[in-house]
Design a protein around this motif. Sequence first.
Motif, PDB file in Angstrom:
ATOM      1  N   LEU A 366       0.826  -1.212   0.000  1.00  0.00           N
ATOM      2  CA  LEU A 366       0.000   0.000   0.000  1.00  0.00           C
ATOM      3  C   LEU A 366       0.860   1.262   0.000  1.00  0.00           C
ATOM      4  O   LEU A 366       0.530   2.244  -0.658  1.00  0.00           O
ATOM      5  N   LYS A 367       1.969   1.236   0.741  1.00  0.00           N
ATOM      6  CA  LYS A 367       2.852   2.399   0.768  1.00  0.00           C
ATOM      7  C   LYS A 367       3.423   2.688  -0.612  1.00  0.00           C
ATOM      8  O   LYS A 367       3.523   3.844  -1.035  1.00  0.00           O
ATOM      9  N   TYR A 368       3.807   1.606  -1.294  1.00  0.00           N
ATOM     10  CA  TYR A 368       4.361   1.824  -2.624  1.00  0.00           C
ATOM     11  C   TYR A 368       3.311   2.400  -3.563  1.00  0.00           C
ATOM     12  O   TYR A 368       3.572   3.343  -4.317  1.00  0.00           O
ATOM     13  N   LEU A 369       2.088   1.848  -3.527  1.00  0.00           N
ATOM     14  CA  LEU A 369       1.102   2.311  -4.503  1.00  0.00           C
ATOM     15  C   LEU A 369       0.662   3.742  -4.214  1.00  0.00           C
ATOM     16  O   LEU A 369       0.291   4.473  -5.127  1.00  0.00           O
ATOM     17  N   ARG A 370       0.737   4.182  -2.958  1.00  0.00           N
ATOM     18  CA  ARG A 370       0.412   5.586  -2.679  1.00  0.00           C
ATOM     19  C   ARG A 370       1.390   6.517  -3.384  1.00  0.00           C
ATOM     20  O   ARG A 370       1.003   7.545  -3.929  1.00  0.00           O
ATOM     21  N   ASN A 383      -2.684  -1.398  -7.863  1.00  0.00           N
ATOM     22  CA  ASN A 383      -3.263  -2.252  -6.846  1.00  0.00           C
ATOM     23  C   ASN A 383      -2.207  -3.073  -6.139  1.00  0.00           C
ATOM     24  O   ASN A 383      -1.163  -3.389  -6.699  1.00  0.00           O
ATOM     25  N   VAL A 384      -2.508  -3.428  -4.871  1.00  0.00           N
ATOM     26  CA  VAL A 384      -1.709  -4.388  -4.144  1.00  0.00           C
ATOM     27  C   VAL A 384      -2.318  -5.760  -4.373  1.00  0.00           C
ATOM     28  O   VAL A 384      -3.529  -5.950  -4.203  1.00  0.00           O
ATOM     29  N   LEU A 391      -6.199  -4.843  -3.744  1.00  0.00           N
ATOM     30  CA  LEU A 391      -6.587  -3.754  -2.854  1.00  0.00           C
ATOM     31  C   LEU A 391      -6.031  -2.479  -3.440  1.00  0.00           C
ATOM     32  O   LEU A 391      -4.849  -2.406  -3.769  1.00  0.00           O
ATOM     33  N   ASN A 392      -6.880  -1.437  -3.587  1.00  0.00           N
ATOM     34  CA  ASN A 392      -6.375  -0.197  -4.168  1.00  0.00           C
ATOM     35  C   ASN A 392      -6.050   0.817  -3.082  1.00  0.00           C
ATOM     36  O   ASN A 392      -6.228   0.570  -1.890  1.00  0.00           O
ATOM     37  N   VAL A 393      -5.566   1.984  -3.485  1.00  0.00           N
ATOM     38  CA  VAL A 393      -5.068   2.970  -2.556  1.00  0.00           C
ATOM     39  C   VAL A 393      -6.139   3.483  -1.606  1.00  0.00           C
ATOM     40  O   VAL A 393      -5.854   3.938  -0.500  1.00  0.00           O
TER      41      VAL A 393
END
Length: 424
Positions: A366-370, A383-384, A391-393
């Motif tokens: 999640l940290k990376y996708l943010r 997405n993760v 799971l999206n941001v």
Amino acid sequence: MEVRRTVPVKLDVADSDAALLHETISEFLWAANYVVDHAWQGEYKTTSKAELQRETYDDVRAETRLQANLVQNARNKAADAVQSVVARWKQGDYAGKPNFSAPTLVYDKRCATFNDDHATLSTVEGRITAEYVLPDENRETPHSEYLFNDDYEVTGAELHYRDGEFYLHVRTKADAEFETADDGNDGHNTVLGVDLGIENVAVTSTGTFWNGAELNHWHREFEKRRGSLQQHGTRAAHETIQSVGRTETGRYDHFLHTVSKELVAEAVEYDCDVIAFENLTGIRERMPNAKKFHAWAFQRVFEYVEYKAEIVGISVEQVSPAYTSQRCSKCGTTLRENRETQARFCCQKCGYEVNADYNAAKNIGLKYLRSAQTSSSGGAPVNVRLNRGTLNVNGDYEPASDGQNGSPRESPTLNEANGSAVSE
């Protein structure tokens, strides 16, 4: 802009030539460590390659049978390592004196020639010819895509010895225009989050666990044996310690190579574009139970994943480790109390209860996708990857549409007990 790719190639080497390569590796590592020792003298560490060349070249040439270019490559390897340590000191991080022991050797185009089916490599007694062990030429492989692609130029290689075989990691480069452009608008950008730890060497956001019990057991037994031998204080005991140490390092490397290979396979299976880890800097300070051995093992896993992932076109990134163990990956609440025990996470707000390492792996993704959401592509979904979907941001969950049932897959190193605790 240039793009660079590395292609591991297995070598077929005659026994006599293999012996020469082993001798060359041994002298190369001695040379690199000699340069480090010289750079380490005094209060200020020498990082200038030119200065180290002037001050160590003649000594290394006199003490080894290495030809001039291999001496320079050993110096470069040492200088780069010392520069890295000094850079970490400037950031306030701990880093010790570098030491080279892994059986590797750096070649450039001055001391090796790279052909379509073989390479000629400098050794302590002239050059030897090493034949490539290549896959079927009709298959689409990194060899056909990079090694035999006229758009890519071979720039050098690093020789590795592992599992009783020699491998040449051939480095190539090309202009960016030859690469297939990724415009970010293909509607697909998925990250696999990975948490590294002591009890579980690695845990992914897809819910696969690689248990560290065997690795930790090996290390404890080696430490006991080393302590017992050190009490003898004899030359024979010292030589036995070195011999056992080499055996143990080989065992660790084999295990960590297996983990890294399976991590990359996990990313490929779930069609991930990115594998995200925590930044490993200062990990012993963040993880009180971690020993120097664990920090070394984590770094090895990251490095092995990095080069294996590059071969299949997956990028490997690091994110800040802040609060990944305290944040609830379901509702976002961040509390120290959420981490009930080393192994268990229970959100004090929403009640989400799950394995702590699995929760951390999702938070890393999640940290990376943010950060990826700020890309210039204009909103391509990021997405993760989870074991039952993505799971999206914003925390929105989307079930898998490809028929996957969400059960954690078992690998030879999978922890079954932890693997059962990954359901959403």
